[in-house]
Motif scaffolding. Structure first.
Motif, PDB file in Angstrom:
ATOM      1  N   GLU A 140       0.817  -1.216   0.000  1.00 29.65           N
ATOM      2  CA  GLU A 140       0.000   0.000   0.000  1.00 29.65           C
ATOM      3  C   GLU A 140       0.848   1.263   0.000  1.00 29.65           C
ATOM      4  O   GLU A 140       0.366   2.333  -0.379  1.00 29.65           O
ATOM      5  CB  GLU A 140      -0.981  -0.027   1.183  1.00 29.65           C
ATOM      6  N   SER A 141       2.129   1.135   0.429  1.00 26.44           N
ATOM      7  CA  SER A 141       2.992   2.320   0.433  1.00 26.44           C
ATOM      8  C   SER A 141       3.441   2.660  -1.002  1.00 26.44           C
ATOM      9  O   SER A 141       3.855   3.779  -1.276  1.00 26.44           O
ATOM     10  CB  SER A 141       4.208   2.091   1.335  1.00 26.44           C
ATOM     11  N   LEU A 142       3.356   1.696  -1.906  1.00 20.68           N
ATOM     12  CA  LEU A 142       3.748   1.954  -3.306  1.00 20.68           C
ATOM     13  C   LEU A 142       2.554   2.542  -4.046  1.00 20.68           C
ATOM     14  O   LEU A 142       1.895   1.861  -4.827  1.00 20.68           O
ATOM     15  CB  LEU A 142       4.219   0.659  -3.968  1.00 20.68           C
ATOM     16  N   ILE A 202       7.690   2.409 -10.093  1.00 17.70           N
ATOM     17  CA  ILE A 202       8.788   2.250 -11.054  1.00 17.70           C
ATOM     18  C   ILE A 202      10.094   1.977 -10.329  1.00 17.70           C
ATOM     19  O   ILE A 202      10.824   1.032 -10.644  1.00 17.70           O
ATOM     20  CB  ILE A 202       8.922   3.506 -11.953  1.00 17.70           C
ATOM     21  N   ASP A 203      10.370   2.777  -9.319  1.00 15.26           N
ATOM     22  CA  ASP A 203      11.609   2.626  -8.570  1.00 15.26           C
ATOM     23  C   ASP A 203      11.695   1.231  -7.949  1.00 15.26           C
ATOM     24  O   ASP A 203      12.718   0.549  -8.056  1.00 15.26           O
ATOM     25  CB  ASP A 203      11.673   3.706  -7.481  1.00 15.26           C
ATOM     26  N   PHE A 204      10.593   0.797  -7.331  1.00 16.36           N
ATOM     27  CA  PHE A 204      10.560  -0.498  -6.653  1.00 16.36           C
ATOM     28  C   PHE A 204      10.783  -1.641  -7.640  1.00 16.36           C
ATOM     29  O   PHE A 204      11.583  -2.546  -7.405  1.00 16.36           O
ATOM     30  CB  PHE A 204       9.212  -0.655  -5.938  1.00 16.36           C
ATOM     31  N   VAL A 225       3.247  -2.400 -15.799  1.00 11.28           N
ATOM     32  CA  VAL A 225       3.488  -2.651 -14.369  1.00 11.28           C
ATOM     33  C   VAL A 225       2.812  -1.567 -13.537  1.00 11.28           C
ATOM     34  O   VAL A 225       2.099  -1.851 -12.573  1.00 11.28           O
ATOM     35  CB  VAL A 225       5.006  -2.687 -14.067  1.00 11.28           C
ATOM     36  N   VAL A 226       3.039  -0.323 -13.933  1.00 10.82           N
ATOM     37  CA  VAL A 226       2.477   0.801 -13.178  1.00 10.82           C
ATOM     38  C   VAL A 226       0.953   0.718 -13.160  1.00 10.82           C
ATOM     39  O   VAL A 226       0.318   0.831 -12.112  1.00 10.82           O
ATOM     40  CB  VAL A 226       2.935   2.150 -13.788  1.00 10.82           C
TER      41      VAL A 226
END
Lengths: 473, 473
Positions: free
Chosen positions: B269-271, B278-280, B297-298
């Motif tokens: 949930e933090s993403l 993207i970073d993750f 993905v996004v």
């Protein structure tokens, strides 16, 4: 009754629905009305005060109100608490009945403390009477919760009720009523409809477990004497412990006792004829049979409902600041510690304290309640389950009696630093259930060490004595 | 489709209602029709074959059909089993993807055995097609179970359904339909309405527990090449293990892969922004992002449903010979052993065997099922939960690789007397789940002793070597 309205606090604009007008639901209504909320209580049964005959559902075990329950009542209003509890009967200890009818008294507390016997239906009516004194409490009977969602303004709960009175055997022609509130408190018992609805919105861990134990209600009538109505000591909780099964009896203020048989399902269901019941009771509970009456025992055993005992627990108890469950809806326990209602009342007291602490910011209050209350509820559920063995078996053993004496002695030496478990749970509502267990574990370990010491000393002395005898020869 | 009717057995007069036309419900229908019962299947959804677009609910993890599932299908009818499973894709091992994109293959079996990837919706449709071949199976869609009691003739179940198609947002104007059957089989999933109704008649222990794990469905499309469509090895279950979270991908026969992200709720949930996602993903799953596509993905992460994982278990599973629950209705497990559907299919096979053994005396058959099946269901629920750590973490460790090699070596030495746990669970449906755990515990202990021996030997040799060096100086 005519309404004697009490002083109301500064009203708040938020409205709360409370589901269930049992003991805990009534206390929640009184408590939240005291905070200024507009309270509507929904109960699927009829108003018990309208019943022409008293509704004896034959499933009741008398309640034992103890410190936690009284604290919670006092927290709402001391005068109310006194009115509601005016007809309690203090029980200062257990009275153990052996097979031959000999009675042994065992005090509960170290300072003559008591737990207090009261009839559930009676207490419920007293609390309903209290509700009538409040302008901002409304009670709706005959409405059953069918559905709850959070589709109202700002995610407020919307609840859907069905009228129970006119509903026939099919589900057709339902009259559904829909209401919106700022929040909902579910106090609708072990089979809570609120909890069931809540599970659709909360990832709620939940478990229910049946004990292999069935109970049947019996009745010991008042004696014939006009001066002294009680056939047994009125200030004791009477127990006939027989290891795998037992009989108990709690006093009523009319001189009668509500008695309950507890036993494994197999055994209880095998006693299915008049002859078997008579044989079983005459063998095991001779003195009780003399008081209840042989025909009454047979009738009760063969016709009264055989009731089951269930433990339920769940987590969390709330959905944001919009819904929370308390009492048996959140944690139903077996009755062997006499804490079910006391714990439910304490739920309400703790919740109200958190609402005040968080200055009516309900989401924080409810979240803190869930996180902090869980360990206490888990603790008392476990204690209650374990106490069946204590009541039905341990009280019969010498080791138990010795340990109880040592426990009491330690308290006399160390004062408040050493409190027997029963004392902490029943008479010290200022100690959290989870702390009761923690402290009791430490004390139990120390007691075992002491016991070992005592037995070791005994063995050493015996050895010395034998050696002396052998040497003398 | 036109009905190609198959040979029917001698018909029996008893009628059974099966609630839920998912995978297990369909297999139960086929199995009980094979026994001669008149079967009516109730499903609250529409017929998926009528949908104009394929219903992608974005909550599916591809299924892995293994030995227990195949055995259960074969037990009904081998030809049917072959028809239904014609489009499976065998996965002979795991393919571990490390952070740098290196891939390591680990075989599942010792003899090239495979678990078989198949799309849930596809398999369901194949099974529904099979139902149509039977004269004595009828399927009713759009009916939702509302109530069940046992008020029919001889205590037979009566079930009350509500039409789901025309129902608006309120509960008013319900069209209720009532039917009576000889018995009911509940195969209506983890949130089973049948189980809920059953609990009103049976003292049913029940628990549900949510794992702190959320999953999100992703999709790896087929490659551009016409000759070879798969972008990853098609005969592997792909895992990107990252300790607390992971990505997996299972092949589809069109060349695509159904991929699933698993991670703790807090993390997932933090993403919540494009940049964070993207970073993750670039940090943790670089090679997978290249296949899925960054935008995809996004989009998946921010718009696909975030699904929860729940374990449920209960006991008993039946009420006399009148109602029984199978599949997820009786035991929903987390997907990490690929056994949910296989176990549900096995439920049906075991139940049918008991019905035959008891010569259609259902009460004895259902009772024996409850008592004997419980330990196996408890076993696989536990195994499935524990396998999350194996998939997301252990497969990354050297110790795991060493133990796996030792495990395989022991099998080569001792043959059938020593079987790795995964082999027993996935490839040896003749071994009960509970026996898998028992045997694995013994083997695990022996392996640990061996490990100690190996490390001990190593330490002793090191000590010898050091002493030799010291002496030489």
């Amino acid at each position: 009754m005519s309404k004697i309205l009490i002083d109301e606090p500064e009203p708040r604009k938020e409205k709360v629905a409370i589901v269930g007008a049992g003991l805990v639901g009534c206390l929640a209504a009184l408590s939240f009305a005291r905070l200024g909320y507009k309270v509507t209580l929904y109960e699927y049964r009829d108003d018990p005060r309208n019943e022409t005959t008293v509704d004896r559902n034959l499933r009741s075990i008398n309640l034992a109100v103890s410190d936690r329950g009284i604290r919670a009542l006092n927290a709402v209003d001391l005068e109310m608490s006194i009115r509601v509890l005016k007809n309690i009967l203090p029980m200062r200890g257990r009275m153990i009945h052996d097979v031959d009818g000999h009675q042994t008294s065992m005090k509960y507390g170290l300072h003559n403390e008591a737990i207090n016997s009261i009839d559930r239906a009676y207490l419920n009516i007293e609390l309903l009477n209290e509700l009538d004194r409040h302008k901002n409490i409304k009670v709706n009977y005959g409405l059953k919760l069918m559905k709850m969602d959070f589709s109202g303004k700002n995610g407020n709960p919307r609840i859907y009720f069905e009228k129970t009175k006119k509903v026939a055997n099919t589900l057709e022609e339902n009259a559904i009523r829909t209401f919106e509130y700022n929040f909902v408190i579910g106090a609708d018992g072990a089979y809570s409809a609120t909890r069931f609805q809540l599970q659709k919105f909360v990832r709620m861990d939940f478990s229910q477990e049946y004990m292999d134990c069935c109970y049947i209600e019996l009745y010991i009538p008042p004696g014939a004497s006009k001066k002294y109505k009680f056939q047994l000591h009125p200030n004791r909780l009477h127990i006939w412990p027989r290891n795998k099964f037992m009989l108990i009896a709690l006093p009523n203020f009319d001189g009668s006792f509500t008695s309950t048989f507890f036993g494994p399902w197999d055994l209880t269901e095998s006693l299915d004829t008049r002859e078997k019941v008579i044989d079983f009771f005459q063998t095991n509970f001779k003195d009780a049979v003399d008081l209840i009456g042989l025909e009454q025992v047979v009738e009760a055993f063969l016709t009264h409902p055989k009731c089951s005992l269930v433990c339920t627990s769940c987590f969390p108890y709330n959905y944001k600041g919009k819904c929370i469950i308390v009492g048996d809806a959140a944690h139903s326990m077996v009755p062997f510690y006499g804490q079910g209602m006391n714990c439910g009342f304490e739920d309400v007291r703790v919740l109200v304290e958190l609402v005040k602490k968080h200055e009516y910011e309900l989401e924080s209050a409810f979240n803190e309640y869930s996180v902090t209350r869980q360990q206490d509820l888990d603790a008392i559920i476990t204690l209650a389950r374990n106490n069946y063995t204590e009541m039905s078996h341990n009280v019969n053993t010498t080791r138990y009696a010795v340990r109880k004496k040592m426990d009491a002695a330690m308290h006399l030496i160390f004062g408040d630093k050493w409190l027997p478990l029963y004392t902490m749970v029943s008479f010290r509502g200022d100690i959290r259930y989870s702390d009761c267990i923690k402290r009791s574990k430490v004390q139990g370990w120390l007691l075992s060490q002491l016991e070992l010491g005592v037995y070791g000393l005994g063995a050493w002395l015996a050895f010395k004595a034998i050696r002396a005898v052998v040497r003398d020869r």
